[in-house]
Motif scaffolding. Sequence first.
Motif, PDB file in Angstrom:
ATOM      1  N   ASP A 117       0.831  -1.207   0.000  1.00 42.01           N
ATOM      2  CA  ASP A 117       0.000   0.000   0.000  1.00 42.01           C
ATOM      3  C   ASP A 117       0.866   1.258   0.000  1.00 42.01           C
ATOM      4  O   ASP A 117       0.602   2.215  -0.745  1.00 42.01           O
ATOM      5  N   GLN A 118       1.893   1.275   0.836  1.00 48.47           N
ATOM      6  CA  GLN A 118       2.764   2.444   0.898  1.00 48.47           C
ATOM      7  C   GLN A 118       3.584   2.596  -0.388  1.00 48.47           C
ATOM      8  O   GLN A 118       3.829   3.716  -0.850  1.00 48.47           O
ATOM      9  N   LYS A 119       3.996   1.473  -0.958  1.00 51.63           N
ATOM     10  CA  LYS A 119       4.756   1.549  -2.199  1.00 51.63           C
ATOM     11  C   LYS A 119       3.899   2.079  -3.335  1.00 51.63           C
ATOM     12  O   LYS A 119       4.364   2.859  -4.178  1.00 51.63           O
ATOM     13  N   ALA A 120       2.627   1.682  -3.374  1.00 54.64           N
ATOM     14  CA  ALA A 120       1.724   2.166  -4.415  1.00 54.64           C
ATOM     15  C   ALA A 120       1.539   3.676  -4.347  1.00 54.64           C
ATOM     16  O   ALA A 120       1.317   4.331  -5.368  1.00 54.64           O
ATOM     17  N   LEU A 121       1.641   4.252  -3.157  1.00 54.77           N
ATOM     18  CA  LEU A 121       1.498   5.698  -3.001  1.00 54.77           C
ATOM     19  C   LEU A 121       2.793   6.436  -3.311  1.00 54.77           C
ATOM     20  O   LEU A 121       2.761   7.535  -3.894  1.00 54.77           O
ATOM     21  N   ALA A 122       3.925   5.868  -2.937  1.00 48.92           N
ATOM     22  CA  ALA A 122       5.190   6.600  -2.986  1.00 48.92           C
ATOM     23  C   ALA A 122       6.051   6.281  -4.198  1.00 48.92           C
ATOM     24  O   ALA A 122       7.140   6.853  -4.331  1.00 48.92           O
ATOM     25  N   ALA A 123       5.626   5.373  -5.076  1.00 49.70           N
ATOM     26  CA  ALA A 123       6.449   4.999  -6.227  1.00 49.70           C
ATOM     27  C   ALA A 123       6.746   6.216  -7.099  1.00 49.70           C
ATOM     28  O   ALA A 123       5.860   7.015  -7.404  1.00 49.70           O
ATOM     29  N   VAL A 124       8.008   6.342  -7.487  1.00 48.16           N
ATOM     30  CA  VAL A 124       8.478   7.516  -8.231  1.00 48.16           C
ATOM     31  C   VAL A 124       9.340   7.058  -9.396  1.00 48.16           C
ATOM     32  O   VAL A 124      10.025   6.034  -9.313  1.00 48.16           O
ATOM     33  N   LEU A 125       9.292   7.825 -10.478  1.00 43.65           N
ATOM     34  CA  LEU A 125      10.179   7.600 -11.615  1.00 43.65           C
ATOM     35  C   LEU A 125      11.168   8.767 -11.685  1.00 43.65           C
ATOM     36  O   LEU A 125      10.758   9.932 -11.735  1.00 43.65           O
ATOM     37  N   LEU A 126      12.464   8.442 -11.667  1.00 46.14           N
ATOM     38  CA  LEU A 126      13.537   9.440 -11.646  1.00 46.14           C
ATOM     39  C   LEU A 126      14.174   9.490 -13.028  1.00 46.14           C
ATOM     40  O   LEU A 126      14.569   8.461 -13.579  1.00 46.14           O
ATOM     41  N   VAL A 127      14.263  10.687 -13.591  1.00 43.71           N
ATOM     42  CA  VAL A 127      14.787  10.862 -14.954  1.00 43.71           C
ATOM     43  C   VAL A 127      15.810  11.996 -14.944  1.00 43.71           C
ATOM     44  O   VAL A 127      15.640  12.999 -14.233  1.00 43.71           O
TER      45      VAL A 127
END
Length: 375
Positions: free
Chosen positions: A244-254
């Motif tokens: 649940d926490q990962k689904a909220l905080a997932a980020v893509l870094l470019v």
Amino acid sequence: MSADDQSAPREPSVDEHSVVLHDRGAAIEQSDAFENPGLPPHRPRQTDLHPHKERRAERQVVGWFLASMLGSVLAIVAYIAVPIELGNMASVRANNLFLGLAIALGLLGIGIGAMHWARQLMSSHEVVEERHLTRGSEPSRARAVEIFQLGDEESGFSRRSLIRNTLIGAIALVPLPAVVLFRDLAPQQDAVEAIAHTMWKPGTRLALDPSGAPIKATDVTMGSAFHVIPEDLTEIGHNEGYLDQKALAAVLLVRLPPEKLHEEPGREGWSYDGIVAYSKICTHVGCPVALYEQQTHHLLCPCHQSTFDVSRHARVVFGPAKRPLPQLPITVDADGYLVAQRDFTEPIGASFFERLHHIDPEHVPLTAAETETRA
């Protein structure tokens, strides 16, 4: 017979052939066409001949509708009385068994009852309705009303009040199990509150997904894309809400050349040396945005092809998404590791009407007090 009679061909008579050819095209006339036999004679049913059998059929229909109502109620009871326990597959099987049987009874009761009603109690006379123009003239409108009244009379919908009322009750109850099941999928707290805050907070290091290794700014090469999670996420167990926490905080870094970034006033400090971070959750229906095109600096959602421009704060350039991906303000700490400046300034994920007042129309940074007020 004379010689002239033998040499001259004899013209066939119309009666000797079943088909007469005309001069034009392929038009033919069949002389052996059959007559319209009409409809077969009506065969009365037992319910038409015996009033006591008609009443019995009516009771059977009512019984099926009552069974449907009972099944709908039992589905809700089974869902609550036989809960699914974490890690207990037997509870999953028991819940699915009783829930499925109850829902099947609710649906079958309506279907079998309606079919029995139509076959045993409604009018069984075969009718043929000739096609006619569908103009809404007054005579046709009056005829339509007459047909509806006739259908009501033949079906007994108004006359058979017990069947009608039980049917309405069964139809009203059969969606309730679905309402209870789908409502239970929602978070216990307010829906907006559940997605207004993530694990990102000032100073949280950006870490690789899934290893949890912190990322230095020098590790991010030009044109690369990193799937990122908060470093603290690795300390949460799978039974403690990890997914649940990962689904909220997932980020893509470019990372892209700094001169390619077109940053709006007030958001210049949200990136670091061409490195930008955006929520990985699409703002359309919440799919993971994970496809990066280096040449155009576009992020693509594989579900419905929403496309976001990384160089312009991930604004939408194509597809059904209606707003940009929320940007995570980042910087580096004393050791050169990438860290978050703060949490997202708006709820992540798909847009819906309840969160409209939580979205920053200008997409500018908010103070902590404003963020708290919006959440």
